[in-house]
Design a protein around this motif. Structure first.
Motif, PDB file in Angstrom:
ATOM      1  N   VAL A  26      50.087  49.691   9.054  1.00 38.14           N
ATOM      2  CA  VAL A  26      49.051  49.616   8.028  1.00 38.14           C
ATOM      3  C   VAL A  26      49.110  50.904   7.225  1.00 38.14           C
ATOM      4  O   VAL A  26      48.924  51.994   7.791  1.00 38.14           O
ATOM      5  N   PRO A  27      49.375  50.828   5.931  1.00 37.09           N
ATOM      6  CA  PRO A  27      49.391  52.049   5.125  1.00 37.09           C
ATOM      7  C   PRO A  27      48.064  52.799   5.247  1.00 37.09           C
ATOM      8  O   PRO A  27      46.994  52.217   5.111  1.00 37.09           O
ATOM      9  N   GLY A  28      48.153  54.098   5.516  1.00 36.45           N
ATOM     10  CA  GLY A  28      46.956  54.913   5.658  1.00 36.45           C
ATOM     11  C   GLY A  28      46.502  55.111   7.082  1.00 36.45           C
ATOM     12  O   GLY A  28      45.624  55.942   7.335  1.00 36.45           O
ATOM     13  N   LEU A  29      47.078  54.366   8.033  1.00 41.30           N
ATOM     14  CA  LEU A  29      46.714  54.520   9.437  1.00 41.30           C
ATOM     15  C   LEU A  29      47.875  55.125  10.218  1.00 41.30           C
ATOM     16  O   LEU A  29      49.033  54.731  10.040  1.00 41.30           O
ATOM     17  N   THR A  30      47.544  56.047  11.097  1.00 47.03           N
ATOM     18  CA  THR A  30      48.566  56.671  11.939  1.00 47.03           C
ATOM     19  C   THR A  30      48.988  55.715  13.050  1.00 47.03           C
ATOM     20  O   THR A  30      48.306  54.718  13.343  1.00 47.03           O
ATOM     21  N   GLY A  31      50.098  56.067  13.680  1.00 42.30           N
ATOM     22  CA  GLY A  31      50.573  55.249  14.787  1.00 42.30           C
ATOM     23  C   GLY A  31      49.575  55.195  15.926  1.00 42.30           C
ATOM     24  O   GLY A  31      49.391  54.140  16.555  1.00 42.30           O
ATOM     25  N   ILE A  32      48.892  56.306  16.211  1.00 43.80           N
ATOM     26  CA  ILE A  32      47.928  56.321  17.310  1.00 43.80           C
ATOM     27  C   ILE A  32      46.729  55.421  16.982  1.00 43.80           C
ATOM     28  O   ILE A  32      46.186  54.760  17.874  1.00 43.80           O
ATOM     29  N   LYS A  33      46.346  55.351  15.713  1.00 47.66           N
ATOM     30  CA  LYS A  33      45.246  54.452  15.351  1.00 47.66           C
ATOM     31  C   LYS A  33      45.665  52.993  15.520  1.00 47.66           C
ATOM     32  O   LYS A  33      44.867  52.162  15.985  1.00 47.66           O
ATOM     33  N   ILE A  34      46.902  52.670  15.162  1.00 55.81           N
ATOM     34  CA  ILE A  34      47.400  51.305  15.372  1.00 55.81           C
ATOM     35  C   ILE A  34      47.365  50.975  16.860  1.00 55.81           C
ATOM     36  O   ILE A  34      46.926  49.889  17.267  1.00 55.81           O
ATOM     37  N   GLN A  35      47.820  51.897  17.699  1.00 57.35           N
ATOM     38  CA  GLN A  35      47.792  51.670  19.144  1.00 57.35           C
ATOM     39  C   GLN A  35      46.370  51.441  19.644  1.00 57.35           C
ATOM     40  O   GLN A  35      46.128  50.562  20.486  1.00 57.35           O
ATOM     41  N   ARG A  36      45.438  52.223  19.130  1.00 54.45           N
ATOM     42  CA  ARG A  36      44.053  52.075  19.568  1.00 54.45           C
ATOM     43  C   ARG A  36      43.447  50.763  19.074  1.00 54.45           C
ATOM     44  O   ARG A  36      42.641  50.143  19.784  1.00 54.45           O
ATOM     45  N   LEU A  37      43.823  50.332  17.886  1.00 56.53           N
ATOM     46  CA  LEU A  37      43.353  49.025  17.414  1.00 56.53           C
ATOM     47  C   LEU A  37      43.890  47.911  18.302  1.00 56.53           C
ATOM     48  O   LEU A  37      43.168  46.951  18.614  1.00 56.53           O
ATOM     49  N   HIS A  38      45.147  48.013  18.709  1.00 56.64           N
ATOM     50  CA  HIS A  38      45.709  47.025  19.635  1.00 56.64           C
ATOM     51  C   HIS A  38      44.921  47.021  20.951  1.00 56.64           C
ATOM     52  O   HIS A  38      44.623  45.954  21.506  1.00 56.64           O
ATOM     53  N   ALA A  39      44.588  48.202  21.453  1.00 55.73           N
ATOM     54  CA  ALA A  39      43.845  48.292  22.710  1.00 55.73           C
ATOM     55  C   ALA A  39      42.457  47.675  22.568  1.00 55.73           C
ATOM     56  O   ALA A  39      41.970  46.997  23.481  1.00 55.73           O
ATOM     57  N   LEU A  40      41.814  47.879  21.406  1.00 56.04           N
ATOM     58  CA  LEU A  40      40.499  47.274  21.180  1.00 56.04           C
ATOM     59  C   LEU A  40      40.610  45.759  21.077  1.00 56.04           C
ATOM     60  O   LEU A  40      39.720  45.031  21.539  1.00 56.04           O
ATOM     61  N   ALA A  41      41.681  45.271  20.459  1.00 61.42           N
ATOM     62  CA  ALA A  41      41.890  43.829  20.394  1.00 61.42           C
ATOM     63  C   ALA A  41      42.016  43.244  21.797  1.00 61.42           C
ATOM     64  O   ALA A  41      41.420  42.200  22.108  1.00 61.42           O
ATOM     65  N   GLU A  42      42.770  43.918  22.644  1.00 56.58           N
ATOM     66  CA  GLU A  42      42.911  43.463  24.027  1.00 56.58           C
ATOM     67  C   GLU A  42      41.569  43.520  24.752  1.00 56.58           C
ATOM     68  O   GLU A  42      41.211  42.605  25.521  1.00 56.58           O
ATOM     69  N   ALA A  43      40.805  44.583  24.527  1.00 55.22           N
ATOM     70  CA  ALA A  43      39.499  44.708  25.164  1.00 55.22           C
ATOM     71  C   ALA A  43      38.571  43.580  24.727  1.00 55.22           C
ATOM     72  O   ALA A  43      37.826  43.027  25.544  1.00 55.22           O
ATOM     73  N   ALA A  44      38.620  43.228  23.446  1.00 54.26           N
ATOM     74  CA  ALA A  44      37.787  42.130  22.955  1.00 54.26           C
ATOM     75  C   ALA A  44      38.183  40.815  23.615  1.00 54.26           C
ATOM     76  O   ALA A  44      37.324  40.022  24.031  1.00 54.26           O
ATOM     77  N   LEU A  45      39.481  40.566  23.730  1.00 55.86           N
ATOM     78  CA  LEU A  45      39.954  39.333  24.349  1.00 55.86           C
ATOM     79  C   LEU A  45      39.617  39.291  25.844  1.00 55.86           C
ATOM     80  O   LEU A  45      39.455  38.215  26.416  1.00 55.86           O
ATOM     81  N   ASP A  46      39.498  40.470  26.448  1.00 56.81           N
ATOM     82  CA  ASP A  46      39.140  40.547  27.870  1.00 56.81           C
ATOM     83  C   ASP A  46      37.635  40.520  28.102  1.00 56.81           C
ATOM     84  O   ASP A  46      37.178  40.618  29.257  1.00 56.81           O
ATOM     85  N   GLY A  47      36.845  40.419  27.032  1.00 52.15           N
ATOM     86  CA  GLY A  47      35.391  40.349  27.181  1.00 52.15           C
ATOM     87  C   GLY A  47      34.692  41.688  27.290  1.00 52.15           C
ATOM     88  O   GLY A  47      33.488  41.739  27.552  1.00 52.15           O
ATOM     89  N   LYS A  48      35.414  42.785  27.058  1.00 53.31           N
ATOM     90  CA  LYS A  48      34.812  44.109  27.205  1.00 53.31           C
ATOM     91  C   LYS A  48      33.963  44.511  26.001  1.00 53.31           C
ATOM     92  O   LYS A  48      33.287  45.538  26.047  1.00 53.31           O
ATOM     93  N   LEU A  49      34.029  43.717  24.931  1.00 52.90           N
ATOM     94  CA  LEU A  49      33.221  43.975  23.747  1.00 52.90           C
ATOM     95  C   LEU A  49      32.280  42.800  23.486  1.00 52.90           C
ATOM     96  O   LEU A  49      31.955  42.484  22.345  1.00 52.90           O
ATOM     97  N   ASP A  50      31.835  42.187  24.554  1.00 51.91           N
ATOM     98  CA  ASP A  50      30.933  41.041  24.459  1.00 51.91           C
ATOM     99  C   ASP A  50      29.514  41.539  24.182  1.00 51.91           C
ATOM    100  O   ASP A  50      28.953  42.324  24.967  1.00 51.91           O
ATOM    101  N   ALA A  51      28.919  41.090  23.084  1.00 47.83           N
ATOM    102  CA  ALA A  51      27.604  41.598  22.691  1.00 47.83           C
ATOM    103  C   ALA A  51      26.507  41.288  23.704  1.00 47.83           C
ATOM    104  O   ALA A  51      25.735  42.183  24.072  1.00 47.83           O
ATOM    105  N   PRO A  52      26.370  40.050  24.187  1.00 52.14           N
ATOM    106  CA  PRO A  52      25.322  39.786  25.175  1.00 52.14           C
ATOM    107  C   PRO A  52      25.468  40.641  26.433  1.00 52.14           C
ATOM    108  O   PRO A  52      24.461  41.098  27.001  1.00 52.14           O
ATOM    109  N   HIS A  53      26.713  40.863  26.858  1.00 50.50           N
ATOM    110  CA  HIS A  53      26.933  41.716  28.043  1.00 50.50           C
ATOM    111  C   HIS A  53      26.449  43.137  27.779  1.00 50.50           C
ATOM    112  O   HIS A  53      25.725  43.713  28.596  1.00 50.50           O
ATOM    113  N   LEU A  54      26.824  43.687  26.639  1.00 44.48           N
ATOM    114  CA  LEU A  54      26.439  45.063  26.326  1.00 44.48           C
ATOM    115  C   LEU A  54      24.929  45.191  26.170  1.00 44.48           C
ATOM    116  O   LEU A  54      24.327  46.178  26.610  1.00 44.48           O
ATOM    117  N   ARG A  55      24.313  44.183  25.573  1.00 45.13           N
ATOM    118  CA  ARG A  55      22.868  44.228  25.374  1.00 45.13           C
ATOM    119  C   ARG A  55      22.106  44.078  26.683  1.00 45.13           C
ATOM    120  O   ARG A  55      20.977  44.567  26.817  1.00 45.13           O
TER     121      ARG A  55
END
Length: 326
Positions: free
Chosen positions: A193-222
């Protein structure tokens, strides 16, 4: 087109929500003079995309009108044998997510009672019916925290919009074309992604995986005690104390958390209550004690204070973009 109805408990103004979004950089929201709020976003299921047109009834008596949202879900309904059940479940899921985005999942009948505090009274008078407008999900809030870390808000907003245009789902709703931010499955396939560093891309991938694993589930967090939810979020790559609060408050829509790592909120509170600029942890603790008066709507009052601070400052976007310490 399917539709859901939301009946606000307490004051709510969709027009105020739209005005906020027009000045909120991460939303990249274009002015719509017809009073319709158009949204496109990844659904909480992590796979589909929702396009919605939201309207609010105008009542003759000036009361809070019902909110109605017409929507489509992409892709469409599954096999006909399960279509009816699936459609009902999808409608309920969309209703819950829209309610959270607009803070309509919170009973605000007690909110006007906070006006006994003159500061809160002034805020609600200046912004009648304005509730926090949240990110579409904790997932999107988390991706914004990564994109916006250590760069200008306008630059981050442009990058986020570019990602949506190039990699997100294109939808048509109420006569307009919108681009949703990529679903987690789509985001983890992006390698540049133009404007994003490689480490930011890696972290976005990790967040995508976390979301798919349910770690960013709103009802759970609330459902967790706020401290526990924040601790869980801080285990995610690139998510520090500031970003964890952003995800919980403005992603999961928690109504009652005082942001202890948001200096701009601290400055706004100190200014509103005639205090000196907060510079120490003890100062922040004192501000948190003031915020205890706002329970169970501490997030909401902090939000309104930030809106006021933005409105009275020099021109520039208001956003919870991560400070260098996150």
């Amino acid at each position: 087109m399917p539709a859901v109805t939301l009946t606000p408990a307490g004051p709510f103004s969709l027009a105020s929500s739209i005005r906020f979004l027009e000045g909120f950089s991460p939303a990249s929201y274009a002015h719509a003079p017809d009073g319709i709020l158009r949204l496109a976003f990844p659904a909480d299921d992590g796979a589909s995309v929702v396009a919605a047109a939201v309207r609010q009834e105008v009542r003759a008596d000036g009361g809070t009108g019902t909110v109605r949202a017409e929507f489509t879900v992409h892709p469409g309904t599954p096999h006909p044998a399960t279509a009816v059940t699936a459609e009902a479940a999808a409608n309920q899921a969309v209703r819950a997510q829209l309610a959270r985005i607009l803070s309509l999942d919170v009973d605000a009948t007690g909110f006007p009672g906070l006006a006994a505090d003159p500061v809160v009274a002034g805020l609600t008078a200046d912004h009648p019916g304005l509730r926090p407008v949240c990110f579409h999900s904790p997932y999107e809030a988390a991706t914004w925290a990564i994109i916006g870390n250590r760069i200008r808000m306008t630059q981050a907003a442009a990058i986020k919009a570019r990602i949506a245009h190039q990699h997100g789902h294109r939808v048509h709703i109420a006569g307009q074309t919108l681009h949703a931010f990529p679903t987690p499955a789509a985001l983890r396939t992006i390698t540049h992604v133009p404007g994003l560093t490689g480490i930011k891309i890696q972290r976005l991938h990790a967040l995508a995986e976390a979301a798919l694993d349910g770690k960013l589930d709103a009802p759970h967090l609330r459902a967790l005690p706020a401290d526990h939810a924040l601790a869980e979020l801080r285990t995610l790559p690139g998510i520090g104390p500031f970003s964890a609060e952003l995800i919980l408050i403005r992603g999961a829509g928690h109504p009652d958390v005082f942001p202890r790592h948001e200096p701009r909120v601290h400055k706004a509170v100190a200014t509103a209550y005639g205090l000196g600029a907060p510079t120490t942890d003890d100062d922040v603790t004192q501000l948190a004690k003031i915020a205890d008066r706002w329970k169970p709507y501490r997030s909401w009052v902090a939000f309104l204070l930030r809106v006021r601070a933005h409105d009275t400052s020099l021109p520039g976007p208001m956003c919870h973009s991560s400070p260098p310490s996150s």
